[in-house]
Design a protein around this motif. Structure first.
Motif, mmCIF file in Angstrom:
data_model
loop_
_atom_site.group_PDB
_atom_site.id
_atom_site.type_symbol
_atom_site.label_atom_id
_atom_site.label_comp_id
_atom_site.label_asym_id
_atom_site.label_seq_id
_atom_site.Cartn_x
_atom_site.Cartn_y
_atom_site.Cartn_z
ATOM 1 N N UNK A 136 -7.272 4.558 -6.474
ATOM 2 C CA UNK A 136 -5.977 4.834 -7.093
ATOM 3 C C UNK A 136 -4.884 3.875 -6.643
ATOM 4 N N UNK A 137 -5.112 3.172 -5.544
ATOM 5 C CA UNK A 137 -4.093 2.226 -5.061
ATOM 6 C C UNK A 137 -4.618 0.789 -5.095
ATOM 7 N N UNK A 138 -5.677 0.547 -5.845
ATOM 8 C CA UNK A 138 -6.240 -0.803 -5.929
ATOM 9 C C UNK A 138 -5.204 -1.829 -6.391
ATOM 10 N N UNK A 176 0.830 -1.205 0.000
ATOM 11 C CA UNK A 176 0.000 0.000 0.000
ATOM 12 C C UNK A 176 0.866 1.258 0.000
ATOM 13 N N UNK A 177 1.929 1.262 0.798
ATOM 14 C CA UNK A 177 2.816 2.426 0.848
ATOM 15 C C UNK A 177 3.465 2.684 -0.504
ATOM 16 N N UNK A 233 2.976 6.060 -3.044
ATOM 17 C CA UNK A 233 4.083 6.851 -3.583
ATOM 18 C C UNK A 233 3.866 7.228 -5.040
ATOM 19 N N UNK A 234 3.068 6.443 -5.747
ATOM 20 C CA UNK A 234 2.880 6.683 -7.183
ATOM 21 C C UNK A 234 1.814 7.728 -7.474
ATOM 22 N N UNK A 235 1.106 8.212 -6.443
ATOM 23 C CA UNK A 235 0.067 9.222 -6.661
ATOM 24 C C UNK A 235 0.365 10.443 -5.797
ATOM 25 N N UNK A 236 -0.207 11.573 -6.191
ATOM 26 C CA UNK A 236 -0.053 12.816 -5.433
ATOM 27 C C UNK A 236 -1.159 12.867 -4.382
ATOM 28 N N UNK A 237 -0.868 12.325 -3.209
ATOM 29 C CA UNK A 237 -1.874 12.201 -2.154
ATOM 30 C C UNK A 237 -2.371 13.571 -1.717
ATOM 31 N N UNK A 238 -1.464 14.512 -1.531
ATOM 32 C CA UNK A 238 -1.850 15.837 -1.033
ATOM 33 C C UNK A 238 -2.779 16.555 -2.003
ATOM 34 N N UNK A 239 -2.460 16.515 -3.291
ATOM 35 C CA UNK A 239 -3.283 17.208 -4.287
ATOM 36 C C UNK A 239 -4.668 16.586 -4.396
#
Length: 263
Positions: free
Chosen positions: A185-187, A151-152, A156-162
Motif C-alpha cells: 500500500x505504500x509502494x 514512507x511516513x 498517512x494516506x492509508x488506515x494503518x490501524x484498520x
C-alpha cells in the motif's frame, strides 16, 4: 486574479527557467566542442567507453540498490510502528531523521574511520567488504530524511490501524502484515524515497573518497582535474540521471493519485 498579477507570475517563472536552463545549455554546448570546429559527442563517447567510468558507475548503482534495501528494511517497520503504537514518539523520530541534514558527511566518515579502523574492536576498514558495508550505512544515513518522509507520507494516506486489525483477525503475524499488507500500500511512497536515495548515492563524494571506494562521485572529481571536455559531459550525464529520478518520482506520485481516486 488581475492582469498585473499574472504578468508578474509568468515573469518570475520565465526568469527562473532562464536562470536554471541557460547555464545548463552553456554546459551542454561546451561539452560538444571536443572536436575543433564542429559539434560532436566525442566527449560523451570517450566517457562512456572509459573502463573507469563503467566500473565506478556500476559500483555506485550497486551501492545505491543496497542502500535502498537497507533503508526500506529500516524505515518501513519503524514508521509503521511509530504510527500504529507510538504516536507520541513521532516528533523525536522526526528529529533524529533530520540530523543527517545538519551533520556534515565528513563528520560521519571520520567517526567511522575512528571507530572502525584496523586497531579497533571491529576493524571494518581493514577489509573491502567491511568498508563497503560502512559506505552503505553512511549512504543510508544521508538518505534517511528523504526515505523516512516519503514512507511516513505514504502511511498517512492509508488506515494503518484498520488494515493491521483486519490482518491480525485473519491470523497474520507482524512480518506478514508488513510484507503483504502495509508495504504494497505504500509502494509509491517507497519508490519516491528510493529514487531520491539513488540520486544521492550517485552524486555523493565525501564518504566514498575518504573511505577510498571506487564510486562515481570521486571519479567525477578526478576526471575534472585532468580533462577538458569530459567533465562537462559527465556533469550533463549526472544531471540527466538526477532529473530522470525526479521525473520518475512525479510519475509514481501521479499513479498513486490515480489509484486512490474513486471510480
Amino acid at each position: 486574479m488581475s492582469l498585473w498579477t499574472r504578468i508578474a507570475g509568468w515573469s518570475a517563472l520565465i526568469f527562473g527557467l532562464l536562470y536554471f536552463f541557460v547555464p545548463l545549455g552553456g554546459l551542454f554546448e561546451f561539452s560538444l566542442k571536443a572536436r575543433r570546429g564542429v559539434y560532436s559527442f566525442d566527449a560523451y563517447a570517450k566517457v562512456l567507453a572509459d573502463p573507469q567510468f563503467q566500473q565506478t558507475f556500476t559500483y555506485s548503482v550497486v551501492m545505491a540498490l543496497v542502500t535502498i534495501a537497507i533503508g526500506v528494511v529500516l524505515v518501513v517497520p519503524t514508521a509503521f510502528w511509530v504510527r500504529l503504537k507510538m504516536p507520541w514518539a513521532r516528533p523525536y523520530v522526526e528529529f533524529l531523521t533530520l540530523m543527517p541534514l545538519v551533520i556534515p558527511a565528513i563528520v560521519i566518515v571520520f567517526g567511522y574511520i575512528r571507530l572502525y579502523n584496523t586497531s579497533s574492536f571491529l576493524p571494518l576498514t581493514g577489509s573491502v567488504m567491511g568498508t563497503n558495508l560502512l559506505l552503505a550505512f553512511g549512504y543510508t544515513i544521508l538518505a534517511l530524511p528523504y526515505m523516512y518522509r516519503a514512507v511516513d507520507t505514504g502511511l498517512r494516506t492509508i488506515d494503518v490501524a484498520t488494515l493491521t486489525e483486519a490482518a491480525q483477525s485473519l491470523g497474520a503475524g507482524w512480518v506478514t502484515i508488513l510484507g503483504r499488507v502495509i508495504l504494497p500500500n505504500v509502494i509509491p511512497a517507497v519508490l519516491s524515497g528510493a529514487f531520491l536515495t539513488f540520486a544521492i548515492v550517485i552524486g555523493e563524494f565525501t564518504l566514498a573518497a575518504l573511505l577510498d571506494r571506487p564510486a562515481f562521485g570521486p571519479y567525477l572529481q578526478r576526471i575534472g582535474a585532468n580533462k577538458a571536455y569530459e567533465p562537462f559531459a559527465l556533469s550533463v550525464i549526472a544531471f540527466g540521471i538526477t532529473w530522470g529520478c525526479l521525473v520518475l518520482i512525479q510519475l509514481v506520485s501521479r499513479l498513486q493519485k490515480t489509484a486512490q481516486r474513486p471510480a
